[in-house]
Design a protein around this motif. Sequence first.
Motif, mmCIF file in Angstrom:
data_model
loop_
_atom_site.group_PDB
_atom_site.id
_atom_site.type_symbol
_atom_site.label_atom_id
_atom_site.label_comp_id
_atom_site.label_asym_id
_atom_site.label_seq_id
_atom_site.Cartn_x
_atom_site.Cartn_y
_atom_site.Cartn_z
ATOM 1 N N SER A 1 15.001 18.580 -116.082
ATOM 2 C CA SER A 1 15.046 19.016 -114.682
ATOM 3 C C SER A 1 15.537 20.456 -114.580
ATOM 4 O O SER A 1 15.014 21.254 -113.804
ATOM 5 C CB SER A 1 15.972 18.101 -113.883
ATOM 6 O OG SER A 1 15.628 16.760 -114.101
ATOM 7 N N LEU A 2 16.557 20.752 -115.373
ATOM 8 C CA LEU A 2 17.085 22.119 -115.379
ATOM 9 C C LEU A 2 16.009 23.093 -115.877
ATOM 10 O O LEU A 2 15.842 24.183 -115.338
ATOM 11 C CB LEU A 2 18.316 22.165 -116.293
ATOM 12 C CG LEU A 2 19.413 23.155 -115.935
ATOM 13 C CD1 LEU A 2 19.861 22.998 -114.502
ATOM 14 C CD2 LEU A 2 20.589 22.959 -116.869
ATOM 15 N N ALA A 3 15.279 22.645 -116.884
ATOM 16 C CA ALA A 3 14.190 23.472 -117.413
ATOM 17 C C ALA A 3 13.115 23.670 -116.358
ATOM 18 O O ALA A 3 12.551 24.757 -116.216
ATOM 19 C CB ALA A 3 13.613 22.821 -118.663
ATOM 20 N N ILE B 1 12.087 15.079 -108.063
ATOM 21 C CA ILE B 1 13.281 15.839 -107.659
ATOM 22 C C ILE B 1 12.867 17.075 -106.848
ATOM 23 O O ILE B 1 13.610 18.039 -106.741
ATOM 24 C CB ILE B 1 14.164 16.243 -108.864
ATOM 25 C CG1 ILE B 1 13.382 17.073 -109.877
ATOM 26 C CG2 ILE B 1 14.769 15.024 -109.522
ATOM 27 C CD1 ILE B 1 14.265 17.866 -110.801
ATOM 28 N N GLY B 2 11.671 16.995 -106.290
ATOM 29 C CA GLY B 2 11.259 18.022 -105.338
ATOM 30 C C GLY B 2 10.733 19.304 -105.948
ATOM 31 O O GLY B 2 10.657 20.327 -105.274
ATOM 32 N N ILE B 3 10.388 19.264 -107.239
ATOM 33 C CA ILE B 3 9.800 20.463 -107.850
ATOM 34 C C ILE B 3 8.337 20.151 -108.146
ATOM 35 O O ILE B 3 8.049 19.257 -108.944
ATOM 36 C CB ILE B 3 10.524 20.848 -109.153
ATOM 37 C CG1 ILE B 3 12.012 21.028 -108.904
ATOM 38 C CG2 ILE B 3 9.925 22.131 -109.730
ATOM 39 C CD1 ILE B 3 12.815 21.196 -110.167
ATOM 40 N N ASP B 4 7.450 20.845 -107.491
ATOM 41 C CA ASP B 4 6.032 20.604 -107.738
ATOM 42 C C ASP B 4 5.504 21.701 -108.652
ATOM 43 O O ASP B 4 5.365 22.847 -108.247
ATOM 44 C CB ASP B 4 5.255 20.577 -106.423
ATOM 45 C CG ASP B 4 3.861 20.001 -106.632
ATOM 46 O OD1 ASP B 4 3.528 19.687 -107.809
ATOM 47 O OD2 ASP B 4 3.114 19.858 -105.648
ATOM 48 N N LEU B 5 5.235 21.331 -109.862
ATOM 49 C CA LEU B 5 4.782 22.322 -110.846
ATOM 50 C C LEU B 5 3.271 22.448 -110.875
ATOM 51 O O LEU B 5 2.731 23.372 -111.476
ATOM 52 C CB LEU B 5 5.295 21.947 -112.238
ATOM 53 C CG LEU B 5 6.818 21.935 -112.417
ATOM 54 C CD1 LEU B 5 7.194 21.352 -113.759
ATOM 55 C CD2 LEU B 5 7.397 23.331 -112.286
ATOM 56 N N SER C 1 4.084 14.134 -121.853
ATOM 57 C CA SER C 1 2.826 14.816 -121.568
ATOM 58 C C SER C 1 3.004 15.681 -120.332
ATOM 59 O O SER C 1 3.954 15.500 -119.556
ATOM 60 C CB SER C 1 1.722 13.799 -121.345
ATOM 61 O OG SER C 1 1.922 13.162 -120.113
ATOM 62 N N ALA C 2 2.083 16.600 -120.149
ATOM 63 C CA ALA C 2 2.171 17.525 -119.011
ATOM 64 C C ALA C 2 2.204 16.749 -117.703
ATOM 65 O O ALA C 2 3.022 17.013 -116.821
ATOM 66 C CB ALA C 2 0.991 18.487 -119.043
ATOM 67 N N SER C 3 1.325 15.763 -117.569
ATOM 68 C CA SER C 3 1.238 15.066 -116.282
ATOM 69 C C SER C 3 2.509 14.251 -116.036
ATOM 70 O O SER C 3 2.953 14.085 -114.905
ATOM 71 C CB SER C 3 0.003 14.181 -116.230
ATOM 72 O OG SER C 3 0.157 13.069 -117.057
ATOM 73 N N GLN C 4 3.112 13.767 -117.113
ATOM 74 C CA GLN C 4 4.346 13.008 -116.938
ATOM 75 C C GLN C 4 5.467 13.925 -116.454
ATOM 76 O O GLN C 4 6.237 13.561 -115.560
ATOM 77 C CB GLN C 4 4.718 12.358 -118.268
ATOM 78 C CG GLN C 4 5.799 11.308 -118.136
ATOM 79 C CD GLN C 4 6.113 10.665 -119.481
ATOM 80 O OE1 GLN C 4 5.277 10.640 -120.380
ATOM 81 N NE2 GLN C 4 7.309 10.140 -119.617
ATOM 82 N N ILE C 5 5.531 15.098 -117.014
ATOM 83 C CA ILE C 5 6.559 16.052 -116.590
ATOM 84 C C ILE C 5 6.339 16.419 -115.126
ATOM 85 O O ILE C 5 7.268 16.424 -114.320
ATOM 86 C CB ILE C 5 6.542 17.315 -117.478
ATOM 87 C CG1 ILE C 5 6.968 16.953 -118.897
ATOM 88 C CG2 ILE C 5 7.452 18.388 -116.910
ATOM 89 C CD1 ILE C 5 6.805 18.069 -119.905
ATOM 90 N N ILE C 6 5.082 16.681 -114.781
ATOM 91 C CA ILE C 6 4.771 17.080 -113.395
ATOM 92 C C ILE C 6 5.164 15.964 -112.434
ATOM 93 O O ILE C 6 5.816 16.198 -111.412
ATOM 94 C CB ILE C 6 3.276 17.448 -113.270
ATOM 95 C CG1 ILE C 6 3.003 18.744 -114.031
ATOM 96 C CG2 ILE C 6 2.876 17.572 -111.811
ATOM 97 C CD1 ILE C 6 1.550 19.114 -114.121
#
Lengths: 587, 115
Positions: free
Chosen positions: A297-299, A332-336, A321-326
């Motif tokens: 999350s910090l990253a 937590i309200g960060i849309d990558l 995976s990328a989609s899992q991270i996204i």
Amino acid sequence: MKTGSENIMEQADGTPTLELAKAPTGIHGLDELTGGGLPKGRPTLLCGSAGCGKTLIAMEFLVRGATEYGEPGVFMAFEERTEELASNFASLGHDLNALVAQKKLMLNFVHIEPSEIEETGEYDLEGLFIRLGHAIDSIGAKRVVLDTIEALFSGLNDTAILRAELRRLFRWLKDKGVTAIITGERGETTFTRHGLEEYVADCVILLDHRVAENMATRRLRIVKYRGSNHGTSEYPFLIDAGGVSIRTITSMGLKHIASTERVSSGVPRLDAMMGGQGYYRASSVLVSGTAGSGKTSLAAHFAAAAVARGERCLWLAFEESASQIIRNMRSIGIDLEPAVTQGLLRFQAERPTTSGMEMHLVSVRMHVKEFQPRVVVIDPVTNLISLGSLAEIRSLLIRLIDFLKMQQITALFTSLTTDGTCLGATDAGVSSLMDTWLLLRDLESGAEHNRGLHLLKSRGMAHSNQVREFLLTNQGVELRDVYLGPSGAMLMGSARDALEAQEKAAELVREQLTEGKQRELERKRQAMEARIRVLRAEYEVEQAEILKGIGQDQSLADELAGDRIEMGKRREADATATPQTPAPDGK
Amino acid sequence: MRTDPGNKSTTAEFEKALNRTGDGQYVLRLYLTGSTIRSNRAVTAIKILCERYLKGRYDLEIVDLRQHPDRADAAQIFALPTLVKVLPLPSRRLVGDLTDPDRVLIALDLKPAKK
């Protein structure tokens, strides 16, 4: 890089020395290792076991020579057909056929079929000399590769003739002035199975392909380089789509420029802990923590902040995976995702075990070179640690960090620690390479886990030494001051909430008390003012009466005075006082 | 080897057929460089052997690779002198100055191989 025949250099003591002319290989790392390349106009022996990359390095030497240094080359293959070579190298991005068509490269396959050959007397290898000479002359070659000339030993039995002829061949190559690579299969006790090192005395390079912990790593060592300094250690090297590259710790050095520019961590309170501005640009940040402590999350905050600044961010994911991270970061309200579609954020997700450690370094370099990010996230770096010993990891990270610093890239590494209270050995080993070290700790109190953030170190800036409570909310990471309980213990989570509630109640009571007192005071003031008003009214009444009394007395006195004058007139008295005294205005 | 050891009858028939079509005609090429002692020895040796064993049914070409360096690649020559038996099949390469007549004759199928 020296390309002349021989350069005369003045040594420190003034005696001129002949500096060996070198032919740059163009292979990343090898030229640094050899101080400029292979001995020019001389043969170099490249030996190693099967599959360790001899042919590849040799071909790379020719291709780079032809394309980058204007030196055409002849590749004489004893084991692979030219078509096979061309297709093998096409997968590495080299179009050999095009080079052949441009007369920059000549591929020559020497087919030796032992079953067809019968020795019927004395012979020599003049046929090979003629073919090689013809090939060299037809394109004006400056470089030659013989791969693997030992195949001759399988077709011909008279080793005495072969040895004599090979000796003659290497001398002939020298006379021709071509820079040659002769490859040889690794022998049991000797560098090559047939002792080619006896004839090639100028430069011997040994390749090795070892499997350790199920990971194969190729290594290169310069056994001998007559008349030149060279790196003597074993250096890992890699073969990938970009060709061969050899990684050496020394190939980078500590030359990066330290930036004073700051970049936000993406969490305002964290920036505040670091003097209000965040990390230094081009610094390396380590975030260690136990599982689920919020490292990713910090990253993500850091990445999102970079993207918000319009900078490109490369995210190397070794666990998710990328989609899992996204998906997870969305919670937590960060849309990558928009950043990914905009091309500002790139995920590179792979299991660390899919390739050897060195391969990872090269793949990072490749992605960085291609994507040109300003920020790199490696999540988690600990998964790389599973690939090798601590020493190897350190060496890998040193090179990785140096590389990123040279590119002025800010890097954030996350590291998984097994125990929140004591740091893993790997952390301790790796942390000294880092400029900023954040520790996310799981603090257990009151039967619950809470997260605490420590800023263990941050080079070159004033930073807070206080633990912050680290909360993952729907709006992202939030840092809060840690409450200290009456006993001095840190209070976090519900204990902290309880204390807060308690304090709030006390506050309310205090507020109420104060309000009561203020009202009392107001009342007293009002009472006082009412009394003042009454007194003033009484006073005014009395004043009016008194003034009235004074007026009556005056008129009476005037009258009396007027009577006296009248009396005097009447008595004809010339009393002195009377004319001077003006007649009072009678009221 | 071009024969199929797994099927002996077929192999025998194949070789018979070859001998019929080729009529035992030999096509030989001797590759060498200039007139070195070794080259001359080889030329003399092959000429004697051909006249003695293949009279009237051979075609010998002597190729000087100094004159025709490009032919070395096509013929896959590396050692010199080399005598290539182009026909009859299977093709053979006789490396050396041909001073061992027994080996030469066996390689040219003019003498059965020793047990």
